[in-house]
Design an enzyme around this catalytic site. Structure first.
Site, PDB file in Angstrom:
ATOM      1  N   LYS A 130      -2.600  12.343  11.678  1.00  0.00           N
ATOM      2  CA  LYS A 130      -3.725  11.653  10.855  1.00  0.00           C
ATOM      3  C   LYS A 130      -4.339  11.253  12.288  1.00  0.00           C
ATOM      4  CE  LYS A 130      -4.579   7.977   7.751  1.00  0.00           C
ATOM      5  NZ  LYS A 130      -3.759   6.806   6.829  1.00  0.00           N
ATOM      6  N   SER A 187      -5.365   6.767   2.116  1.00  0.00           N
ATOM      7  CA  SER A 187      -6.433   7.236   3.192  1.00  0.00           C
ATOM      8  C   SER A 187      -5.975   8.567   3.952  1.00  0.00           C
ATOM      9  CB  SER A 187      -6.475   6.129   4.082  1.00  0.00           C
ATOM     10  OG  SER A 187      -5.315   5.715   4.739  1.00  0.00           O
ATOM     11  N   SER A 219      -1.223   4.664   1.407  1.00  0.00           N
ATOM     12  CA  SER A 219      -2.009   5.664   1.769  1.00  0.00           C
ATOM     13  C   SER A 219      -1.234   6.943   2.436  1.00  0.00           C
ATOM     14  CB  SER A 219      -2.573   5.222   3.037  1.00  0.00           C
ATOM     15  OG  SER A 219      -3.779   4.420   2.987  1.00  0.00           O
TER      16      SER A 219
END
Lengths: 485, 95
Positions: free
Chosen positions: A76, A151, A175
């Site tokens: 990420k 997210s 997330s």
């Protein structure tokens, strides 16, 4: 080529150790597939050339004692990577190149992992659909125009599309677990203090936690073992005895007590979710667990609490983006004007909304009414779990109140977007470990997840329950590679 | 309670985010719907509850004041939007 990318991490490690596949071959397969998968938009920054080079170096001098020997891994884009652009999905960090490495990613490279690239995410991890990213929407590999969750949406999509063998995300209110649920993959949020926050772009510091995302439970246990470490550079890192999670993984959960919280049966929850949960309870019983009804009375206060605590911390953390030392700068007629224009141009709508909420609840005259109140309710939510854990070893709930929704469906209504995190947020507020595993599909054939919540620092029990239920559920993603056609 | 346009503009000043009229109005609407949802907390009496400030029960650790990074001045300055030799440049602050 395609067989390599569809292997689990465990299988890939095995093949590399047995010299059936070289690290360089593995990297080439993932790069080849990524080139044909631009449409799903998972990468913000590719590190392919460097990854190919490093894999050759590994193959020339292999070390098979490492836990991730020559394994390419995309992460990420919230983890700072030394000399590789790190954007946090924001325009304000569009050109930011860190001079340091996050502890969690460093742990991965120390064990032989190689960076494939940086994955799309909601801006500063604020979102549940990856739609707030400055770098555009991510497609869910399950079906076209479906959000991958957020997210960590680029991470979940990359995993489901076989573009990385495993990945890491961060979880502040869901997330990791919600995108895992939306893509038919596994996502684990560890106990607060397990994985260092050093070098992770900060959102809400009392809630943020990094964790593994993978195709199955065993892979998450392997990756957790690598990333979980005590770190002096993080003042909230906790020095506790960490397990060898993968070697201690077992399907023997006979006699474990699993709690079913009645408050998670929320109004308007679709029948499909209710059914999935009931099915989950049967699976847990089949595995030998004892099912016990419990109560977490303050559950319905968790989301309102979260939407004070998280924006308040975010407004403080994001005060550093001022256009002076790094990041975007918009010219202004004086210093204040420059700050205001920079932050207005650099932040997207959701980030502005949350910074505004946070600034408001911390402003003079409102602090007690909102922020202090929320901290008190947070205590009550934590006490609910403390009491429940006197009776049970773990808790079983749905991961999300629905399956993945369409791109654009909720982006104009912040509150309906926030409701996505209703089952995951309490876990962050109480600092507990939680995992989402795929458990079934809805009427559209979209995946649905179940969440297992554990006691603090008891990731092993969470993983063991997930590992035994996973075998009974026997879920298989049916992904057609539609984006390549 | 409602958050009016004047309050939104005041908060945007505090947050150092410039807003045009249209955006300020949209934010006022959004913030009102979010706070309507947050007001639910007032149902609870929390007079006797201690606030939870940190989930990790740790005390801050001391460490030696020692430099651990190598010479990275150049790399750090590379990230700055505007620089002059070894300095960050900002708009004039003192007349």
């Amino acid at each position: 080529m395609s067989e390599i990318t569809s292997l689990t991490l465990y299988e890939l490690i095995k093949n590399i150790k047995e010299k059936k596949i070289s690290s360089n071959e593995a990297v080439k397969s993932f790069v080849y597939r990524a080139e044909k998968s631009k449409k799903i938009n998972v990468y913000v920054t590719e590190n392919f050339e460097n990854c190919l080079k490093l894999s050759k170096e590994f193959d020339d001098k292999p070390n098979f004692d490492l836990k991730l020997p020559g394994i390419p891994i995309a992460v990420k884009d919230l983890f700072c990577t030394n000399e590789v652009r790190t954007t946090a999905g924001s325009n304000i960090l569009n050109n930011f190149v860190p001079t340091y490495e996050s502890t969690v990613t460093q742990n991965i490279w120390n064990e032989g992992g190689i960076l494939l690239g940086k994955l799309n995410c909601d801006e500063f991890a604020m979102g549940s659909s990856n739609e707030t990213s400055f770098f555009g929407n991510v497609q869910n590999p399950i079906a076209e125009d479906l959000v991958p969750g957020g997210s960590s949406g680029g991470s979940s999509a990359a995993l489901a599309a076989n573009l990385t063998p495993v990945t890491i995300g961060t979880d502040t209110g869901g997330s990791i677990r919600q995108p895992a649920s939306f893509t038919g993959t596994v996502g684990l949020k560890p106990t607060y203090g397990s994985c260092s926050r050093y070098g992770i772009v900060a959102f809400a510091s009392s809630l943020d936690q990094a964790g593994p995302m993978s195709k199955d439970v065993k892979d998450s246990s392997i990756l957790l073992e690598v990333i979980s470490s005590f770190d002096k550079k993080d003042s909230t890192s906790i020095d506790f005895k960490r397990n060898n999670y993968s070697s201690e993984l077992t399907r023997n959960i006979k006699g474990l007590k699993i709690g079913i919280p009645k408050e998670y049966r929320v109004d308007g929850m679709p029948d499909e979710i209710e059914k999935l949960w009931k099915k989950g309870i049967e699976y847990a019983k089949d595995c030998g667990a004892e099912i016990i009804d419990i109560s977490l009375p303050h559950t319905s206060y968790a989301l309102p609490t979260y939407y004070i605590v998280a924006p308040a911390e975010a407004s403080s953390n994001l005060a550093r983006y001022d256009g002076v030392k790094y990041g975007l700068r918009s010219p202004g007629k004086n210093l204040i004007d420059m700050y205001e224009k920079t932050r207005s141009d650099g932040f997207g709508e959701e980030v502005k909304r949350r910074v505004m909420i946070g600034t408001y609840v911390l402003s003079s005259g409102y602090y007690d009414a909102y922020y202090l109140k929320a901290q008190k309710v947070r205590q009550l939510i934590k006490q609910d779990f403390d009491q429940a854990y006197n009776k049970v070893d773990a808790i079983l709930t749905p991961s999300t109140p629905s399956s993945a929704f369409k791109i654009g469906e909720k982006s104009n209504d912040p509150v309906s977007m926030y409701l996505n995190d209703i089952f995951t947020v309490p876990v962050n507020l109480a600092g507990l470990p939680g995992i989402s595993i795929p458990a079934g599909v809805d009427k559209n054939n979209y995946p649905l997840g179940l969440q297992i919540i554990g006691k603090p620092f008891d990731e092993q029990t969470v993983l063991n329950i997930a590992y035994s239920m996973e075998e009974k559920i026997n879920y298989k993603n049916n992904i057609t590679d539609w984006w390549m056609k | 309670m409602t958050i009016d346009l004047k309050t939104v503009k005041h908060i945007s000043k505090l947050a150092r985010i410039s807003l045009d009229e249209k955006k300020a109005e949209k934010l006022a609407t959004d913030m009102n719907s979010i706070f309507e949802f947050i007001e639910k907390l007032n149902e609870l009496n929390t007079d006797k509850v201690e606030p939870l400030t940190s989930i990790a029960e740790t005390t801050l650790r001391f460490r030696n004041d020692k430099i651990t990074s190598e010479n990275i001045r150049e790399k750090i300055l590379k990230n700055s939007p505007e620089k002059n030799d070894d300095f960050f440049v900002v708009p004039k602050v003192v007349e």
